[in-house]
Scaffold this motif. Sequence first.
Motif: not given
Length: 539
Positions: A505-521
């Motif tokens: 639901t984030s507007l731009c790439g910063l928010g949309q990808t911010a969870p990636n380090p958490v999800l991958s770990t």
Amino acid sequence: MHLEELAEKAAEFKAEDAHVEHEVRVCMAASCQSSGAAQVMDALDKAKGDGQPACKVKGVGCMGLCSAGPLVAVADKEADLAGSVLYRDVAPEDAADILGSVGGSPVERLRCPTDQPFFARQRKIVLENSGIIDPNSFKGYVAAGGYASLVQALSEMTPADVLREITASGLRGRGGGGYPTGLKWSTVAKMPGEQKYVICNADEGDPGAFMDRAVLESDPHRVLEGMAIAAYAVGASKAYIYVRAEYPLAVERLQNAIRKAKRAGFLGNKIADTQFSFEVEIRLGAGAFVCGEETALMASIEGLRGQPRPRPPYPAESGLWGCPTLINNVESFANIAPIVREGGDWFASIGTEKSKGTKVFALAGKIANTGLIEVPMGTTLRDIIEVIGGGIPDGKTFKAVQTGGPSGGCIPEAHLDMPVDYDSLKTLGTMMGSGGMIVMDETSSMVDVARYFMEFCMTESCGKCVPCRTGTYQMHGILDKLTKSQASRDDLALLEDLCEVVQATSLCGLGQTAPNPVLSTLRYFRQEYEEKLQGETGA
């Protein structure tokens, strides 16, 4: 100016150094300057004096092996780095010995073999001039074939011809998204309107990334030439380079290159005696990570607060001041001149089926050879880390590599044989990003890593949309509790739910990808999260 005239000019510039037989090249990129390269350069100049007229001491751009700086190469005038005698960890007091070795036996105590995999396994296209030419020398760039591709495009190709070559090359945007460059250029070219813009995104904000900075410091004219060719292809006449103010050396060399290119007629009005005119200005960013997102970047150039806006419309349709705008990053533009020179099919023959050409990576963290490399797309992570990078120092073992900056993820040892390209990395829950790679060893806590990147995203969020503004704050709070073994299983479940919501639901790439380090770990190192849960640490 025709190609023949430019070739004559290049020969004229080369003739000015006809008496020079050997060059002593000192890396004057920021990494080597931080370890004393300027003092080494002064010492070499003083030691040389007038006693060696056939030897030239000159400053050059990045030689790649940043962890071994200051770097000095002694070479025949026409030799590349592979044909040089390379010295590492040079001090000012080594100047006399290095100059004494010119044309004779190398100084073995300083020698850095250039046949080692770090150098031998690379293929340089973007970095072909880095470490060889003086980035402050317009004559040096022209003598190395610079601006020939621009003159070729203007005098022998139509804009449609240029677009065909870029499309045939298969080049994808090197800024992280991997969007087909030819398609993006063609879209801008088709848009109506007299005013169009070109923007070079040099707002390199990922922790551990220094690829764009090194290219700008080492070969600024290459980027300007690529931008001019792009402008000709899409019908633009004005461009901006948006570069962060924390890169003062890159800014200085860009300013110098723009001034000299304009004086020589490769920027400004009626370039190369054609009807094509093109102006370039620099805009300094204040360090906001979100301004790497293209709509936020454009807002900043316009003098507004750097915040993203919804898309569509995309910049190709309505960008800077509502005009069609082409945005690519530094490395993308640095590939353009070689593609025009050699042809799109040549570039497409390198790399993989869907990821063509080479990619520049910055190796950082727990790795023996910290520095800048350029390898063909499809090179495996294992080759990059264990062979080219020299592996993990101090007898430690590899644990993970983080790619794509705060937008990427962490890859464990089990996937080191994965080829590095846009699509393969996505299957692992990460992305190539602009090219930063941070290597971690057995001592790294993956929960701490996730918290670090979440803190970065939380701090850098522009605050415009609620999911990013509050979601990153909440996720950081849970990660902080986890590192202190104060979180429950409910907290861990909430963390995963928040990742999905913020991502979707984030507007731009910063928010949309911010969870990636958490999800991958969580995906690859979930046990570490489990061990951090309250009452389950075993302490």
